[in-house]
Design an enzyme around this catalytic site. Structure first.
Site, short mmCIF file in Angstrom:
data_model
loop_
_atom_site.label_atom_id
_atom_site.label_comp_id
_atom_site.label_asym_id
_atom_site.label_seq_id
_atom_site.Cartn_x
_atom_site.Cartn_y
_atom_site.Cartn_z
N GLU A 260 47.92 30.61 52.81
CA GLU A 260 46.49 30.85 52.91
C GLU A 260 45.78 29.55 52.58
OE1 GLU A 260 46.42 34.67 50.35
OE2 GLU A 260 45.02 34.97 52.00
N CYS B 126 48.64 34.57 39.39
CA CYS B 126 49.97 34.45 40.00
C CYS B 126 50.53 33.05 39.78
CB CYS B 126 49.89 34.76 41.49
SG CYS B 126 48.68 33.73 42.33
N GLU C 286 51.84 37.03 49.42
CA GLU C 286 51.51 36.19 48.25
C GLU C 286 51.93 36.98 47.02
OE1 GLU C 286 50.44 33.20 48.38
OE2 GLU C 286 48.92 32.93 49.94
N ASN D 50 43.41 40.77 39.97
CA ASN D 50 43.17 39.64 39.06
C ASN D 50 42.10 38.68 39.58
OD1 ASN D 50 44.93 38.85 41.09
ND2 ASN D 50 45.94 37.33 39.81
P1 NAD Z 1 50.49 45.57 42.96
O1 NAD Z 1 51.55 45.14 43.86
O2 NAD Z 1 50.71 46.73 42.09
O3 NAD Z 1 49.14 45.88 43.75
C1 NAD Z 1 48.55 44.96 44.65
C2 NAD Z 1 47.80 45.72 45.72
O4 NAD Z 1 48.73 46.48 46.48
C3 NAD Z 1 46.75 46.72 45.21
O5 NAD Z 1 45.64 46.70 46.08
C4 NAD Z 1 47.47 48.04 45.34
O6 NAD Z 1 46.60 49.14 45.49
C5 NAD Z 1 48.26 47.82 46.62
N1 NAD Z 1 49.41 48.69 46.80
C6 NAD Z 1 50.17 49.32 45.86
N2 NAD Z 1 51.15 50.04 46.45
C7 NAD Z 1 51.03 49.85 47.78
C8 NAD Z 1 51.77 50.29 48.92
N3 NAD Z 1 52.83 51.10 48.79
N4 NAD Z 1 51.39 49.89 50.13
C9 NAD Z 1 50.33 49.06 50.27
N5 NAD Z 1 49.58 48.61 49.25
C10 NAD Z 1 49.94 49.00 48.01
O7 NAD Z 1 50.20 44.27 42.14
P2 NAD Z 1 49.30 44.12 40.88
O8 NAD Z 1 50.12 44.51 39.70
O9 NAD Z 1 48.01 44.81 41.12
O10 NAD Z 1 49.03 42.54 40.89
C11 NAD Z 1 49.75 41.68 40.11
C12 NAD Z 1 50.77 40.95 40.93
O11 NAD Z 1 50.15 40.25 42.01
C13 NAD Z 1 51.47 39.89 40.14
O12 NAD Z 1 52.84 39.94 40.41
C14 NAD Z 1 50.88 38.60 40.65
O13 NAD Z 1 51.68 37.47 40.49
C15 NAD Z 1 50.61 38.91 42.07
N6 NAD Z 1 49.57 38.03 42.62
C16 NAD Z 1 49.93 37.04 43.49
C17 NAD Z 1 48.97 36.16 43.99
C18 NAD Z 1 49.34 35.05 44.95
O14 NAD Z 1 48.46 34.48 45.54
N7 NAD Z 1 50.61 34.74 45.13
C19 NAD Z 1 47.64 36.30 43.60
C20 NAD Z 1 47.32 37.31 42.72
C21 NAD Z 1 48.30 38.19 42.23
#
Ligand code: NAD
Length: 496
Positions: free
Chosen positions: A477, A300, A266, A168
């Site tokens: 962060e 997020c 995060e 995102n």
């Molecule tokens: P996701 O968890 O599916 O993916 C995030 C990242 O993790 C990607 O790079 C993905 O390739 C990687 N990943 C997936 N499986 C993995 C594994 N088994 N081991 C290591 N890495 C792995 O999340 P998403 O759907 O891409 O993102 C949306 C989510 O992220 C939402 O819940 C959002 O709230 C959260 N988010 C949080 C913040 C914050 O700062 N708190 C910021 C942005 C997004």
């Protein structure tokens, strides 16, 4: 790489892609082919068409990247702080020079409005400048142990820092992790999301051109299951910054446990935005709209729950719905009010949330359906949606939707608003609009959230520490706290 933005946009409109996009891993200061030539596709969400190909890395590429980062660690961590600072400044400068290309790539890879992508790139520049300024100010403490002792603390880099980045805010999230890690003297292996792999590669390329030594910043592209899982389980890393969903964060934590690797999580949010009856209504309307429809709600920290004081509800909602009805959808390059969502899978997931909420008796007051705007055929769009929740326990209130879907709750007074605000498993951010500063402070102290915004949702920048509590994660962060996440504290005591 310095072609003007107009020329770059024209190239994309003519060819459906951009020339010179990497389809390789960035390891040890250069693009490298992986163990196989396997490639994945990245889509332009505004048209639903393939925009680029990128390398499908896995264990082999991750291992090569971690080894490169380990080799680079002693020299980088022992580089004088002032010299490290100069490299970070030079990276900021490189990003500034190539800001147009970086922003355009981000717009096309993620779907976000071009103007928003340009803002994200300005944030990247700020992050490198901020941490460049902080490198040589990381002072420790001394202890009053009496005349025969000298005691002090020193912050040391934690080692190789892994960065797992979501789709995102791809380049913004990359920078807010990479800049403080480099400032602390760590070396980095970053794994961008498979939906948005390109901007992290370009950032590494720019950092290298700015004089960052080979191996200090490595980027491995690939799926989470292959590259991400291999990285977080690697025994060579000393720290993981993970930004993404709760479910994946839990998996990452379990993998980290095997090597006792430090983790910063995060995760998601369902952040409350409280509007009290005494607020400046115009200011609050702008705030609520920006909080949920910026980046099509894929934030997020989106203000996805409007908690409104009951006596303002009728008039405020009438004006809110009028404005929501006027929001235009379109391709990110056309600077719409609301852009597409990032993937077809995600679009369907958003609609599933909304359709099941409606079936349970929640009132859909605006939107509520997939859109096909004539000006952006094939793109993945969801209509800006407003849902009045039937109860505080309904899943539409409790679950993160991560799309342009605002859920409305009503409160009799501040006390009830605080109770509702604290009524989910998440605790990332919270906002309040009121003219009464005492009420605002009371809210700020009693709401469970990593950060609280008063009368301007999303206020602040790289200077302000950011992170969540409970299911929204832990660790911070940004700000000077951000640099500490990449340091290990050592206490030294001498008898003299
Ligand atoms: P996701 O968890 O599916 O993916 C995030 C990242 O993790 C990607 O790079 C993905 O390739 C990687 N990943 C997936 N499986 C993995 C594994 N088994 N081991 C290591 N890495 C792995 O999340 P998403 O759907 O891409 O993102 C949306 C989510 O992220 C939402 O819940 C959002 O709230 C959260 N988010 C949080 C913040 C914050 O700062 N708190 C910021 C942005 C997004």
């Amino acid at each position: 790489m310095n072609t003007s933005l107009d020329a770059l946009i024209a190239e994309f409109r003519n060819t459906g892609t951009l020339s010179g996009l990497p389809c390789a891993q960035f390891i040890d200061g250069a693009y490298q082919a992986g163990a196989t030539s396997a490639a994945l596709e990245s889509f332009d969400p505004g048209s639903g068409r393939v925009f680029a190909q990128f390398a499908a890395g896995g264990e082999v590429e991750v291992d090569a990247a971690v080894h490169a980062a380990k080799r680079a660690l002693p020299a980088w961590s022992e580089t004088a702080p002032a010299a490290r600072s100069r490299v970070l400044w030079a990276i900021a400068q490189q990003v500034r020079q190539h800001a147009d290309r970086l922003a355009l790539i981000e717009c096309l890879d993620s779907g976000k409005r071009l103007g928003e992508a340009q803002g994200d790139v300005r944030g990247v520049i700020r992050a490198f400048e901020y941490y460049a300024g902080a490198v040589d100010k990381m002072q420790g403490d001394s202890f009053p142990l009496g005349k025969d002792y000298i005691g002090f603390t020193v912050e040391e880099p934690i080692g190789v820092a892994a960065q797992i980045i979501p789709w995102n805010y791809p380049v913004g999230t990359a920078a807010r992790g990479i800049a403080p890690a480099l400032a602390a003297g760590c070396t980095v292996v970053a794994k961008p999301a498979e939906q948005t792999p390109l901007s992290a590669l370009l950032l590494a390329e720019l950092a290298s051109a700015a004089g960052l030594p080979a191996g200090v910043l490595n980027v491995v592209t690939g799926t989470g299951a292959a590259a991400g899982a291999a990285l977080v389980a690697h025994p060579g890393i000393g720290h993981i910054t993970f930004t993404g969903s709760v479910a994946t964060g839990q998996r990452v934590m379990r993998a980290a446990a095997d090597n006792v690797t430090r983790v910063l999580l995060e995760l998601g949010g369902k952040s409350p935005l409280v509007v009290l009856a005494d607020c400046d209504v115009e200011q609050a309307l702008d705030g609520v709209l920006g909080a949920i429809y910026e980046n099509a709600g894929q934030i997020c920290s989106a203000g996805s729950r409007l908690i409104i004081e009951r006596k303002l509800h009728g008039s405020f909602m009438a004006r809110l719905l009028e404005r929501v009805g006027k929001l235009g959808l379109g391709h990110g390059l056309d600077q719409p009010d609301v852009g597409p969502v990032n993937s077809l899978l995600h679009l369907n997931r958003i609609h599933e949330h909304v359709a099941t909420a409606a079936a349970r008796g929640n009132a859909v007051l605006a939107g509520g359906s997939i859109a096909q705007p004539a000006n952006a055929p094939g793109g993945w769009f969801y209509r800006p949606t407003v849902i009045e929740a039937r109860s505080a326990q309904d899943p539409v209130v409790q679950e993160e939707i991560f799309g342009p879907v605002l859920v409305v709750q009503q409160a009799d007074d501040l006390e009830q608003a605080i109770a509702l605000a604290n009524g989910t498993d998440y605790a990332l951010v919270a906002g309040i609009y009121t003219r009464d500063i005492a009420q605002a402070y009371r809210f700020a102290r009693r709401v469970d959230a990593g950060q609280v915004y008063i009368n301007e949702y999303f206020a602040g920048g790289i200077e302000v520490p950011f992170g969540g509590n409970r299911k929204s994660g832990f660790g911070r962060e940004k700000g000077l706290e951000g640099i500490k996440s990449y340091c290990k504290l050592k206490s030294v005591v001498a008898r003299v």
